[in-house]
Write a protein that holds these residues in place. Structure first.
Motif, PDB file in Angstrom:
ATOM      1  N   CYS B   4     -17.908 -27.992 -39.483  1.00  0.00           N
ATOM      2  CA  CYS B   4     -18.196 -28.520 -40.818  1.00  0.00           C
ATOM      3  C   CYS B   4     -17.950 -27.467 -41.911  1.00  0.00           C
ATOM      4  CB  CYS B   4     -19.646 -29.009 -40.885  1.00  0.00           C
ATOM      5  SG  CYS B   4     -19.926 -30.473 -39.877  1.00  0.00           S
ATOM      6  N   HIS B  30     -11.910 -35.508 -39.292  1.00  0.00           N
ATOM      7  CA  HIS B  30     -13.284 -35.011 -39.342  1.00  0.00           C
ATOM      8  C   HIS B  30     -14.092 -35.791 -40.381  1.00  0.00           C
ATOM      9  CE1 HIS B  30     -16.456 -31.861 -38.902  1.00  0.00           C
ATOM     10  NE2 HIS B  30     -16.781 -32.350 -40.101  1.00  0.00           N
ATOM     11  N   CYS B  34     -17.544 -37.478 -39.449  1.00  0.00           N
ATOM     12  CA  CYS B  34     -18.757 -36.721 -39.797  1.00  0.00           C
ATOM     13  C   CYS B  34     -19.279 -37.221 -41.139  1.00  0.00           C
ATOM     14  CB  CYS B  34     -18.445 -35.228 -39.849  1.00  0.00           C
ATOM     15  SG  CYS B  34     -19.804 -34.253 -40.499  1.00  0.00           S
ATOM     16  N   CYS B  37     -20.015 -34.463 -43.977  1.00  0.00           N
ATOM     17  CA  CYS B  37     -18.840 -33.950 -44.692  1.00  0.00           C
ATOM     18  C   CYS B  37     -18.212 -35.039 -45.558  1.00  0.00           C
ATOM     19  CB  CYS B  37     -17.806 -33.401 -43.715  1.00  0.00           C
ATOM     20  SG  CYS B  37     -18.281 -31.806 -43.047  1.00  0.00           S
TER      21      CYS B  37
HETATM   22 ZN   LIG Z   1     -18.706 -32.216 -40.865  1.00  0.00          ZN
END
Ligand SMILES: [Zn+2]
Lengths: 180, 267
Positions: B4, B30, B34, B37
């Protein structure tokens, strides 16, 4: 006899097209009108004098901004004004904040709040945020203008934005409390 | 799989368009998986949009734009020799001094011709004083004789210092001398003194022999017979005192300059 095209006059004219941008950036550095005009004038004169150092094809605007920034720092040193960086500490509230609320606060932020928030940042953070997020310079150009490594720009950007977010959230909650 | 912290670092590079294709794909996947994020990226985008759309600084006022256009148009021509001279001064002050004397001769002749064709005539004294002011205030290096640190001065400067001191006002914080030098102007030796009036508002005083210099006739004002001019955006004041001409150049307003004229005339 044909006179040669006067490149310095052309160059002088192209400087004028960035006058507003330079004036605006100087306005963020100092609110004194005389000083703003002084800075911009000095920047243009310096640019004209070192026109031969400018590489055609590169970003003239970024080059002018770097001259202005350099001149500003030089004056700060001359006047022995310390450029203070206030120590950054994360707002304890920010850990458990509601993400959706924050987006709303940012979307609802008034120009006045943004101005105040930006002005409350110390200069190094504010300049990084303005150059990258407002003026649209690349990371590399921003680093060159501020004469710092790329990594420094990245960290100033992220800290600067975080501080701005904290300020906006504080303004947001402040005004809603007042209305209740 | 990216961490991250790394993604956070990559986000601005992604906006910049400086990430490689494979990095772009990694960051994108990502962000899609996620949520922390993804949200972070969304907040930053909202902030950037708010800054771009709602933050603005004032544009240059029209009068300032006009003054700058005028100044730049005027500055554009003589810069070739001017910049070269400035460079020479930085590298070899002594040789440049002699060169200046020669160049003043060479340059003044065409300047005078050029002036015939201008609508308004600019006194060579006005023009050269302004040039000198610009040259000195743009100088990165300190003046030849810095007054503030005058203790360990070489002997050859001692007499010049006495001269400077007669032009300084130690009790007046508004006009304090920061330094000066001796050079050449209009074929004459000229003594140049820099006052720092307010921060970043230097005033240049030039003192040179008056022989052969005729100032236009002026009505006698409060500060005596003083010829005022504005050239390239700078305000100048010139007057004769005995065998010497005094020229002041600054971008201060007239009142500020008038006070210094009076102080110098009554020194
Ligand atoms: Zn992340």
């Amino acid at each position: 006899m044909t006179p040669l095209p006067d490149s310095s006059h052309l160059f002088a004219r192209s400087l004028l097209q960035y006058l507003d941008a330079l004036y605006g950036f100087a306005w963020w550095l100092t609110h004194h009108r005389e000083e703003i005009e002084d800075l911009v004038q000095e920047t243009c004169l310096r640019a004209l004098r070192s026109a031969h150092q400018f590489e055609p094809g590169t970003n003239l605007k970024a080059w002018l901004f770097s001259i202005l920034e350099h001149e500003w720092l030089r004056r700060q040193r001359l006047a022995k004004r310390e450029v203070q960086s206030d120590a950054y500490s994360a707002d304890p509230q920010s850990e458990g904040r509601e993400w959706a609320v924050e987006i709303d606060v940012i979307r609802a932020a008034l120009r006045k709040d943004l101005d105040e928030g930006l002005r409350a940042l110390s200069e190094e953070y504010r300049s990084a945020v303005l150059l990258f997020d407002l003026y649209g310079f690349s990371l590399k150009e921003t680093a060159e203008i501020l004469a710092v490594p790329d990594g420094t720009v990245k960290s100033r950007l992220s800290r600067g934005r975080q501080m701005l977010r904290d300020k906006l959230r504080a303004y947001g909650s402040g005004s809603s409390d007042a209305e209740m | 799989m990216l961490r991250c912290e790394t993604v956070k670092d990559f986000l601005d590079a992604l906006r910049d368009g400086t990430l490689g294709l494979s990095e772009v794909q990694e960051v994108r996947s990502h962000l899609a998986t996620c949520s922390a994020c993804g949200r972070e990226s969304e907040v930053t985008e909202a902030l950037r949009a708010a800054i771009r759309n709602r933050v603005s600084a004032p544009a240059a006022p029209a009068a300032f734009r006009e003054a700058m256009a005028h100044l730049l148009a005027r500055q554009a021509t003589p810069m070739g020799w001017f910049a070269r001279l400035q460079e020479a001064f930085r590298r070899q002050p002594v040789a440049a001094m002699a060169l200046t004397a020669a160049m003043v001769l060479l340059v003044l002749v065409p300047l005078n011709l050029q002036m015939l064709f201008r609508r308004e005539t600019v006194l060579p004294l006005v023009e050269e004083s302004v040039n000198e002011h610009i040259r000195l205030t743009l100088h990165e290096t300190p003046p030849e004789i810095p007054i503030r640190e005058l203790q360990p001065l070489p002997v050859r400067h001692q007499r010049r210092l006495e001269l400077f001191q007669s032009l300084s006002f130690p009790d007046d914080s508004e006009y304090h001398v920061t330094g000066g030098q001796v050079s050449y102007l209009l074929h004459r030796k000229v003594l140049t003194v820099t006052y720092y009036h307010r921060p970043n508002r230097p005033i240049t005083l030039l003192v040179l022999p008056s022989t052969g210099i005729q100032l236009p006739d002026q009505p006698i004002g409060l500060a005596g017979k003083v010829y005022w001019a504005i050239h390239q955006g700078f305000r100048t004041a010139h007057w004769q005192q005995g065998p010497l001409i005094y020229s002041l150049v600054a971008d201060s307003d007239e009142a500020d300059l008038s006070r210094l004229v009076e102080k110098l005339q009554h020194k």
